[in-house]
Design a protein around this motif. Structure first.
Motif, PDB file in Angstrom:
ATOM      1  N   UNK A  40     -40.264  -0.353  36.292  1.00 54.48           N
ATOM      2  CA  UNK A  40     -41.264   0.342  35.968  1.00 54.48           C
ATOM      3  C   UNK A  40     -41.273   1.984  36.224  1.00 54.48           C
ATOM      4  N   UNK A  41     -40.132   2.362  36.544  1.00 47.55           N
ATOM      5  CA  UNK A  41     -39.750   3.836  36.461  1.00 47.55           C
ATOM      6  C   UNK A  41     -40.359   4.508  35.418  1.00 47.55           C
ATOM      7  N   UNK A  42     -39.833   4.276  34.170  1.00 49.15           N
ATOM      8  CA  UNK A  42     -40.140   4.982  32.916  1.00 49.15           C
ATOM      9  C   UNK A  42     -41.777   4.719  32.826  1.00 49.15           C
ATOM     10  N   UNK A  43     -42.284   3.623  32.848  1.00 50.36           N
ATOM     11  CA  UNK A  43     -43.566   3.438  32.758  1.00 50.36           C
ATOM     12  C   UNK A  43     -44.539   4.296  33.511  1.00 50.36           C
ATOM     13  N   UNK A  44     -44.125   4.602  34.977  1.00 54.71           N
ATOM     14  CA  UNK A  44     -44.832   5.366  35.569  1.00 54.71           C
ATOM     15  C   UNK A  44     -44.747   6.824  35.218  1.00 54.71           C
ATOM     16  N   UNK A  45     -43.827   7.210  34.543  1.00 53.34           N
ATOM     17  CA  UNK A  45     -43.713   8.564  33.935  1.00 53.34           C
ATOM     18  C   UNK A  45     -44.518   8.516  32.783  1.00 53.34           C
ATOM     19  N   UNK A  46     -44.461   7.586  31.833  1.00 57.34           N
ATOM     20  CA  UNK A  46     -45.156   7.879  30.670  1.00 57.34           C
ATOM     21  C   UNK A  46     -46.904   7.278  30.603  1.00 57.34           C
ATOM     22  N   UNK A  47     -47.139   6.706  31.448  1.00 56.87           N
ATOM     23  CA  UNK A  47     -48.372   6.149  31.612  1.00 56.87           C
ATOM     24  C   UNK A  47     -49.468   6.995  31.565  1.00 56.87           C
ATOM     25  N   UNK A  48     -49.237   8.145  32.252  1.00 55.36           N
ATOM     26  CA  UNK A  48     -50.435   9.140  32.603  1.00 55.36           C
ATOM     27  C   UNK A  48     -50.939   9.665  31.332  1.00 55.36           C
ATOM     28  N   UNK A  49     -50.273   9.769  30.234  1.00 57.55           N
ATOM     29  CA  UNK A  49     -50.578  10.468  29.059  1.00 57.55           C
ATOM     30  C   UNK A  49     -51.039   9.481  27.952  1.00 57.55           C
TER      31      UNK A  49
END
Length: 209
Positions: A55-64
């Protein structure tokens, strides 16, 4: 196929804890493509990431974006991702166990498959499922290892490691072959970036007409 799926899931279940602890091997390349995705993703987008790992990339991209679902074949990977999620306020992000070609839910504007396509045996089925899940104008973003263009010894080395349970299935294809498979599935390629390495990686932005 069921037995092979279980074998693949078991491999990644076993690897999950180490995978979560290992640092990103090429941070410069990772940051380059992460920044491109951040530029492409819009606040109204509903995103599905298949093969999300821990989930590392998901956590980076999800906020936007408006909604983000991450799936992975490994229940242990998903468990670690969910533990990370508990420390955030990202209520619109969720993780679940699913095969690469088994896309959950509906209404996906963007599908991500990052460092995944070279790990699936049923490429045609996976690309077809992604295509069917997207609306006209939907975006498909992938990043794949080009083992068909890597060092000559990678193939025998991976075969040996797989024989002793130290590596999963890995497909060997070139940039031209991968693009051809995507176009055969119906996608229009809008952007590619090739990153050097022992096995080059190809970042592709594609669109459903």
């Amino acid at each position: 196929m069921e037995d092979q799926t279980m074998t693949t899931a078991a491999f990644w279940d076993k690897a999950a804890e180490k995978y979560a602890k290992d640092p990103i091997s090429d941070m410069e390349s990772y940051t380059q493509t992460l920044d491109i995705m951040k530029d492409l993703l819009q606040p109204q987008h509903r995103v599905l990431e298949i093969g999300c790992g821990t989930g590392s990339t998901a956590l980076e991209l999800a906020p936007q974006v408006d909604r983000y679902i991450g799936t992975d074949i490994s229940s242990n990977m998903v468990e670690i991702a969910t533990e990370k999620l508990a420390d955030t306020n990202l209520d619109h992000l969720s993780f679940q166990v699913a095969q690469a070609h088994d896309l959950p839910g509906t209404g996906h504007d963007v599908v991500l498959a990052l460092n995944l396509l070279h790990l699936v045996e049923n490429m045609g089925e996976t690309l077809g499922s992604i295509y069917d899940a997207l609306p006209s104008g939907g975006i498909f973003i992938s990043k794949s290892a080009l083992l068909g263009e890597g060092s000559w010894y990678l193939g025998p080395m991976i075969a040996l490691m797989r024989a002793v349970g130290k590596a999963p299935f890995v497909a060997r294809f070139s940039e031209a072959e991968l693009i051809r498979m995507m176009e055969h599935a119906g996608f229009t390629i809008t952007q590619t970036i090739k990153q050097d390495g022992m096995a080059p990686r190809l970042f592709v932005v594609a669109q459903k007409p």
